[in-house]
Design a protein around this motif. Sequence first.
Motif, short mmCIF file in Angstrom:
data_model
loop_
_atom_site.label_atom_id
_atom_site.label_comp_id
_atom_site.label_asym_id
_atom_site.label_seq_id
_atom_site.Cartn_x
_atom_site.Cartn_y
_atom_site.Cartn_z
N SER A 87 46.18 -11.48 59.48
CA SER A 87 46.91 -10.95 58.32
C SER A 87 47.81 -11.98 57.63
CB SER A 87 47.75 -9.72 58.70
OG SER A 87 46.94 -8.68 59.18
N VAL A 88 47.60 -13.27 57.90
CA VAL A 88 48.45 -14.29 57.30
C VAL A 88 48.29 -14.33 55.79
CG1 VAL A 88 49.02 -16.75 57.22
CG2 VAL A 88 48.41 -15.69 59.40
N LEU A 89 47.05 -14.40 55.30
CA LEU A 89 46.83 -14.48 53.87
C LEU A 89 47.19 -13.19 53.15
CD1 LEU A 89 43.53 -16.57 53.67
CD2 LEU A 89 45.86 -17.29 53.13
N VAL A 90 47.02 -12.06 53.80
CA VAL A 90 47.45 -10.79 53.21
C VAL A 90 48.96 -10.81 53.00
CG1 VAL A 90 47.47 -8.29 53.45
CG2 VAL A 90 45.53 -9.60 54.30
N PHE A 91 49.68 -11.32 53.99
CA PHE A 91 51.14 -11.47 53.87
C PHE A 91 51.50 -12.40 52.72
CE2 PHE A 91 54.64 -14.38 54.94
CZ PHE A 91 55.71 -13.51 54.86
N VAL A 92 50.78 -13.51 52.61
CA VAL A 92 51.06 -14.47 51.55
C VAL A 92 50.84 -13.84 50.18
CG1 VAL A 92 50.24 -16.62 50.49
CG2 VAL A 92 50.59 -16.50 52.97
N LYS A 112 44.16 -9.05 48.59
CA LYS A 112 44.41 -7.74 49.19
C LYS A 112 45.91 -7.46 49.29
CE LYS A 112 41.84 -8.24 52.95
NZ LYS A 112 41.10 -7.88 54.19
N GLY A 113 46.68 -8.45 49.74
CA GLY A 113 48.12 -8.25 49.84
C GLY A 113 48.78 -8.12 48.48
N ALA A 114 48.32 -8.93 47.52
CA ALA A 114 48.90 -8.87 46.18
C ALA A 114 48.60 -7.53 45.51
CB ALA A 114 48.37 -10.02 45.34
N LEU A 115 47.37 -7.05 45.64
CA LEU A 115 47.01 -5.78 45.03
C LEU A 115 47.77 -4.61 45.66
CD1 LEU A 115 43.14 -6.15 44.54
CD2 LEU A 115 44.93 -6.17 42.79
N ALA A 116 47.97 -4.67 46.97
CA ALA A 116 48.73 -3.61 47.63
C ALA A 116 50.16 -3.56 47.09
CB ALA A 116 48.74 -3.82 49.14
N ALA A 117 50.78 -4.73 46.94
CA ALA A 117 52.15 -4.78 46.41
C ALA A 117 52.18 -4.31 44.96
CB ALA A 117 52.70 -6.20 46.52
N LEU A 118 51.20 -4.72 44.16
CA LEU A 118 51.15 -4.30 42.76
C LEU A 118 50.91 -2.80 42.65
CD1 LEU A 118 49.08 -7.24 41.23
CD2 LEU A 118 51.50 -6.72 40.82
N LEU A 119 50.11 -2.25 43.53
CA LEU A 119 49.91 -0.80 43.56
C LEU A 119 51.23 -0.07 43.74
CD1 LEU A 119 48.17 1.80 43.84
CD2 LEU A 119 48.01 1.28 46.29
N ALA A 120 52.04 -0.55 44.67
CA ALA A 120 53.34 0.08 44.90
C ALA A 120 54.28 -0.11 43.72
CB ALA A 120 53.97 -0.49 46.17
N LEU A 121 54.23 -1.28 43.09
CA LEU A 121 55.08 -1.52 41.92
C LEU A 121 54.70 -0.58 40.78
CD1 LEU A 121 55.46 -5.40 41.67
CD2 LEU A 121 57.20 -3.73 42.26
N VAL A 122 53.42 -0.43 40.54
CA VAL A 122 52.96 0.46 39.46
C VAL A 122 53.34 1.91 39.77
CG1 VAL A 122 50.91 1.39 38.33
CG2 VAL A 122 51.10 -1.06 38.73
N ALA A 123 53.17 2.29 41.04
CA ALA A 123 53.46 3.67 41.42
C ALA A 123 54.96 3.95 41.48
CB ALA A 123 52.82 4.00 42.77
N GLY A 124 55.74 2.93 41.91
CA GLY A 124 57.15 3.17 42.16
C GLY A 124 58.10 2.75 41.07
N GLY A 125 57.69 1.80 40.21
CA GLY A 125 58.53 1.43 39.10
C GLY A 125 59.31 0.15 39.28
N PRO A 126 60.53 0.19 39.90
CA PRO A 126 61.41 -0.99 39.91
C PRO A 126 60.81 -2.15 40.68
CG PRO A 126 62.58 1.01 40.55
CD PRO A 126 61.13 1.34 40.53
#
Length: 201
Positions: A113-118, A63-77
């Motif tokens: 939310s520990v694993l989401v953070f990880v 869940k945490g990894a996908l959220a970060a990847l979503l932002a990377l795909v949407a935001g670029g850098p």
Amino acid sequence: MILLPVVVIGGYLLGSVPVAVPIARTHGFDPREVGDGNPGFWNVKERLGWRAAAPVFAGDTLKGALAALLALVAGGPHTNGPGAGAVPVYLAVAAAMVGHAWPLFAGFRGGRSVLVFVGGSAVICPPGFLLGVAVLIAGAMLTRSFAVGARAGVFCLPLFQLLFAPVEHVAGTGALMCLIGLRFRQAARAGRAGRPLPREP
């Protein structure tokens, strides 16, 4: 202006997916009603063992990894690059952590939310994450306790990130960890009110 609401809402909805609850219910219990009351990996593992709890570990981390990847795909850098590219990623991971802690799809009764953070950290700073995993393994082998190794690995993540990322990004990681601290403080208050204290790393 459009990007930030998208990644925040998307991150929150990802975090709100209650991975532990349906898995535990297939085994006849609700993790929010037994043990430390935490609907997360550690509470499920204490009752079902590693094999049955592994999907919870993977799902909450994802869940945490996908959220970060979503932002990377949407935001670029990438978050370790120049500019403000880190802001959407940190907001997305924070939103996923909030969603896990107060999930829309599970009556706003969530975990620490520990694993989401990880999972978010794995995308935010991959080399720092890998060093944290090395600390986890070494700590678990030396102490013969996965919990001790996991705590050491998580707490070392900002220190390792300093080797690869600007200090302001490390400060963002520290801010994410403050949310974990808030959830453990709430759990401690619940423990003083009569519920067991959490044992999850």
